[in-house]
Design an enzyme around this catalytic site. Structure first.
Site, PDB file in Angstrom:
ATOM      1  N   ASP A 167     -15.906  24.329  33.309  1.00 34.76           N
ATOM      2  CA  ASP A 167     -16.004  24.256  34.769  1.00 34.76           C
ATOM      3  C   ASP A 167     -14.728  23.697  35.379  1.00 34.76           C
ATOM      4  O   ASP A 167     -14.316  24.125  36.462  1.00 34.76           O
ATOM      5  CB  ASP A 167     -17.204  23.407  35.204  1.00 34.76           C
ATOM      6  CG  ASP A 167     -17.288  23.344  36.719  1.00 34.76           C
ATOM      7  OD1 ASP A 167     -17.486  24.411  37.326  1.00 34.76           O
ATOM      8  OD2 ASP A 167     -17.080  22.269  37.303  1.00 34.76           O
ATOM      9  N   LYS A 193     -22.685  20.762  35.163  1.00 34.79           N
ATOM     10  CA  LYS A 193     -22.277  19.353  35.071  1.00 34.79           C
ATOM     11  C   LYS A 193     -23.485  18.436  35.106  1.00 34.79           C
ATOM     12  O   LYS A 193     -23.559  17.457  34.367  1.00 34.79           O
ATOM     13  CB  LYS A 193     -21.314  19.015  36.213  1.00 34.79           C
ATOM     14  CG  LYS A 193     -19.932  19.637  35.999  1.00 34.79           C
ATOM     15  CD  LYS A 193     -19.024  19.445  37.193  1.00 34.79           C
ATOM     16  CE  LYS A 193     -19.410  20.330  38.348  1.00 34.79           C
ATOM     17  NZ  LYS A 193     -18.421  20.580  39.356  1.00 34.79           N
TER      18      LYS A 193
HETATM   19  N1  URA Z   1     -19.172  21.665  43.832  1.00 35.58           N
HETATM   20  C1  URA Z   1     -19.004  21.998  42.529  1.00 35.58           C
HETATM   21  O1  URA Z   1     -19.050  21.151  41.640  1.00 35.58           O
HETATM   22  N2  URA Z   1     -18.781  23.296  42.227  1.00 35.58           N
HETATM   23  C2  URA Z   1     -18.745  24.252  43.162  1.00 35.58           C
HETATM   24  O2  URA Z   1     -18.565  25.404  42.827  1.00 35.58           O
HETATM   25  C3  URA Z   1     -18.920  23.899  44.511  1.00 35.58           C
HETATM   26  C4  URA Z   1     -19.134  22.571  44.820  1.00 35.58           C
END
Ligand code: URA
Length: 434
Positions: A167, A193
């Site tokens: 991510d 996450k």
């Molecule tokens: N927050 C995140 O962690 N990811 C996104 O794609 C958008 C907001």
């Protein structure tokens, strides 16, 4: 010897370009190969754009999320005696709710492992806000995190490099390729996450309105449904509230300014919208872990939430009694006419705070601790021409002109409609449980 790759990036991109569903092995491969550098940024950019344009079905989103979780470590809080519950907000102007909420929920008996981020663009980041407290440290080892959780019941810190590394790469790439706004990508980014963080329950605060990145309430609801589905599939008890971000939350936007306001809430005062949303989210979080015999509103009044806050800030090196930084310069913006404030554009206020130095335009840039905006009147308040509307704070006075430019037409002032009601979103637009 180099690894023999199961697919080529071009064939995966072509599949999504031609509106086919990606197979589970294709998804697992592309996320893994991108994380280890075998798929190039330009190839992933093309795939992300194809996903943004052609979408993903729910099986694909779920597999994509799992692949991102599997790119890194999965945390476990099994050593704790309390149930764990976290909150995630998609971000908004003046949204400092995490600051009073985490210690409040801990004071009520749950454990809150809150891994937070920094701000990018017009919305502030929880870590940037807390870093305005002298000495406070955002980066903790997993062992330190567990110790703070055990001792205080809540920890707010930065996600370590080992948590969903796919991510981290993907988010940075999306940011520069105009592919942030795809619901499958947002949902998988946030939920990978949160699931990897190891919380047993999760309350999502999905913002909608002018100051949110999902300004359309229907899109915000869709995002909330997808994220709740991902959480449940992963065994995390998840609910979402879609809440208003048409006007700023509270009366401040900026790092130290928002810490000050959060401390007011923990001391039993503070703006009514912040108190209402904090208590509402606390009730939802406690309900998800079966704690229903404690009233969070009472815990704000009796000082128990403040006690946890002080302990939590001290445990991370901060001095809860230290004077918060203030900006070197300030400037008052006044009302142009007399009447009732009928609207206030959260995006314009957020942009002004950002231009004053409260936010950053590139990752890694420093933010000013004291910069931001104080709001003196909100929709529904009556003002006289010339009365103070905002106070702007910055260390760089050259920023005042551009901040004032952003605030042009940020409020409408006029006569209250005959029914006495202001046209705005309700604080909670929808509660989503499936
Ligand atoms: N927050 C995140 O962690 N990811 C996104 O794609 C958008 C907001």
């Amino acid at each position: 010897m180099s690894q023999v790759e199961a697919f080529s990036a071009a064939e995966v991109i072509a599949a999504k370009r031609d509106r086919h569903s990606l197979t589970d092995p294709q998804i697992d491969w592309v996320i893994d190969a991108y994380t280890r550098g075998a798929v190039a940024d330009e190839q992933m950019s093309a795939l992300l754009m194809a996903i943004l344009l052609n979408g993903m079905e729910s099986r694909e989103i779920s597999r994509w999320t799992d692949a991102m979780i599997n790119s890194g470590e999965r945390m476990s809080w099994s050593a704790l005696s309390r149930p764990t519950v976290d909150k995630h907000s998609t971000g908004g102007v003046g949204d400092k709710i995490t600051l009073p909420l985490a210690p409040l929920v801990a004071a009520c008996g749950a454990a809150v492992p809150q891994l937070s981020g920094r701000g990018l663009g017009h919305t502030g980041g929880t870590l940037d806000k807390l870093e305005s407290i002298p000495g406070w440290r955002a980066s903790l080892s997993n062992e330190e995190m567990l110790k703070v959780l055990q001792d205080c019941g809540a920890v707010i810190c930065a996600a370590g490099a080992g948590l969903a590394p796919a991510d981290k790469k993907l988010y940075a790439l999306r940011d520069v390729t105009a592919t942030v706004e795809a619901i499958p990508l947002i949902a998988s980014s946030i939920m990978s996450k949160k699931i990897a963080e190891g919380t047993s329950a999760l309350v999502l605060d999905v913002k909608t309105g002018a100051g949110a990145f999902m300004s359309d309430p229907e899109k915000a609801k869709e995002l909330a449904h997808v994220m709740v589905g991902l959480g449940k599939r992963a065994g995390v008890k998840t609910i979402a509230l879609v809440t208003a971000m048409d006007i700023p939350l509270g009366l401040t936007a900026g790092n130290a300014l928002e810490v000050r306001e959060s401390v007011e809430v923990l001391a039993g005062g503070g703006p009514s919208d912040i108190v209402e949303l904090t208590v509402l989210l606390a009730r939802e979080m406690l309900e998800t872990v079966g704690i229903t015999n404690v009233d969070p509103a009472e815990m704000l009044k009796n000082g128990k939430a403040m006690d946890v806050w002080r302990q939590m800030i001290s445990a991370q090196g901060g001095d809860p009694d230290a004077k918060l930084p203030t900006a070197k310069e300030n400037l008052t913006v006044t009302a142009q006419s007399s009447g009732t404030i009928l609207s206030m554009d959260a995006m314009k206020v957020g942009l002004a705070a950002w231009r004053l130095g409260a936010g950053r335009s590139r990752q890694g840039e420093a933010v000013q601790a004291g910069a931001g905006i104080e709001i003196h009147s909100k929709p529904g308040d009556v003002v006289a021409a010339g009365a103070p509307l905002y106070t702007l704070h910055t260390d760089t006075p050259a920023a005042f002109a551009r901040a004032q430019e952003s605030l042009t037409n940020s409020v409408t002032i006029g006569d209250l409609p005959k029914d006495g009601k202001i046209d705005r979103l309700p604080l909670v637009v929808e509660r989503i449980t499936d």
